[in-house]
Design a protein around this motif. Structure first.
Motif, short mmCIF file in Angstrom:
data_model
loop_
_atom_site.label_atom_id
_atom_site.label_comp_id
_atom_site.label_asym_id
_atom_site.label_seq_id
_atom_site.Cartn_x
_atom_site.Cartn_y
_atom_site.Cartn_z
N GLY A 29 7.85 -2.48 -1.04
CA GLY A 29 8.45 -1.21 -0.62
C GLY A 29 9.23 -1.33 0.67
N ASP A 78 2.20 3.31 0.75
CA ASP A 78 3.45 2.78 0.20
C ASP A 78 3.56 3.15 -1.26
OD1 ASP A 78 1.67 1.03 -1.12
OD2 ASP A 78 1.93 -0.55 0.37
N GLN A 79 4.52 2.54 -1.95
CA GLN A 79 4.77 2.91 -3.33
C GLN A 79 3.58 2.61 -4.24
OE1 GLN A 79 8.16 0.70 -4.67
NE2 GLN A 79 7.19 -1.29 -4.45
N ILE A 138 8.76 5.49 0.56
CA ILE A 138 8.08 6.26 -0.48
C ILE A 138 6.83 6.90 0.10
CG2 ILE A 138 6.81 6.08 -2.66
CD1 ILE A 138 8.85 4.06 -3.58
#
Length: 256
Positions: free
Chosen positions: A55, A172-173, A208
Motif C-alpha cells: 500500500g 493499510d489496505q 487506504i
C-alpha cells in the motif's frame, strides 16, 4: 522545508544502509514525458525490493508520478529520480535538473490543494523541497517496516456506554476492512452512543488506511445519536487528516 512524523516513529532499521552508515542509493533513473510508465514500474519494483509494504509502495509511486509530472508540465520537461534507503526510511528525490539557482531557497513550484506537491506532502512521512545549483529537488520519505513492529490487532473495550476500539500495528489496505467491519457491526447493533478509536498503537498506514478513517467518520455521522472521538493521534498525523477532509473530526488528547 516541511517535516512530518509517522504516527509512531520507529527505531532505525539496518536494511539498505551502506557500510559507513549513510543511506545507500538503490535507484537513479532519468525521465521525460515519454518515460513516465517505465518510471512508475521501476520505482514500484525497487520500493518493494527495499521492503516498503504494497500500500505504501502505491502511495510512493503516486507521489513520484505527481512530482515528475510537475517537472514535465511546469519545469524543464525532464529530470531524474533517486531512491535512497537507510535509517529506517526510503527517501525518494525527484529532481528538475533544468531548474537551477545559485542561491538555494524555496522553489517556484506552488503548493495547491490536490496538486503534485500537496499530494506528495500528504502521502509521505517526511517531505522537503530545495532549490540550488543542481536543480530543484522535492524529496519524500517513507518509513520502512521494522522487525519489532507489532502485528495488527483490533481490540474492543466497553465501559459506561463508551466503546473503545484500540488499533495496534498497520492500518493499510490489508487491515482497513477489519476496522470498517467492526464499526459497522457496532452501529448495526445499536451501540455505542460514544465510540472512541484509539490510534496510539498504530505504526504504519497507507492512503487506504486514511481513507478508511474518513469513511468510518462518515458512517458515524450518518448514525443518529452516535459520536466518534479519535485518541492517541500525533499532532502531525492530525494535521494530515485535517488537510484531507472537510468533515469536523473530534480528537482527544493528541500526542505531540
Amino acid at each position: 522545508m516541511t517535516r512530518d512524523r509517522p504516527p509512531n516513529s520507529p527505531p532505525p532499521a539496518s536494511g539498505g544502509v551502506a557500510g559507513n552508515g549513510s543511506p545507500s542509493t538503490v535507484l537513479e533513473q532519468p525521465f521525460d514525458r515519454n518515460s513516465l510508465y517505465v518510471l512508475r514500474a521501476t520505482v514500484e519494483a525497487h520500493a518493494i525490493h527495499a521492503g516498503l509494504p504494497e500500500g505504501r509502495t502505491a502511495d510512493l509511486v503516486l507521489a513520484v508520478h505527481e512530482l515528475a509530472t510537475n517537472v514535465i508540465l511546469h519545469g524543464s520537461g525532464s529530470g531524474r529520480v533517486r531512491l535512497r534507503a537507510g535509517d529506517g526510511m526510503l527517501h525518494c528525490q525527484v529532481i528538475d535538473t533544468g531548474a537551477t539557482s545559485t542561491e538555494p531557497g524555496i522553489p517556484a513550484w506552488p503548493y495547491e490543494y490536490g496538486h503534485g506537491l500537496w499530494i506528495a506532502r500528504s502521502l509521505g512521512d517526511r517531505h522537503s523541497v530545495t532549490r540550488g545549483p543542481d536543480g530543484t529537488a522535492a524529496t519524500v520519505g517513507f518509513v520502512l517496516p521494522h522487525p519489532r513492529f507489532p502485528s495488527f490487532q483490533l481490540t474492543r473495550h466497553d465501559q459506561d456506554g463508551r466503546t473503545t476500539l484500540r488499533l495496534i500495528g498497520s492500518l493499510d489496505q490489508g487491515t482497513a476492512p477489519d476496522l470498517t467491519a467492526a464499526v459497522e457491526s457496532l452501529i448495526a447493533a445499536g451501540r455505542p452512543r460514544r465510540l472512541v478509536l484509539d490510534l496510539s498503537g498504530m505504526t504504519l498506514w497507507d492512503s487506504i488506511g486514511i481513507a478508511t478513517l474518513l469513511a468510518v467518520q462518515e458512517q458515524v455521522n450518518a448514525a443518529p445519536g452516535v459520536s466518534m472521538t479519535l485518541t492517541g493521534v500525533s499532532a502531525d498525523f492530525r494535521r494530515r487528516l485535517d488537510s484531507l477532509t472537510f468533515m469536523p473530526l473530534d480528537y482527544e488528547n493528541p500526542r505531540d
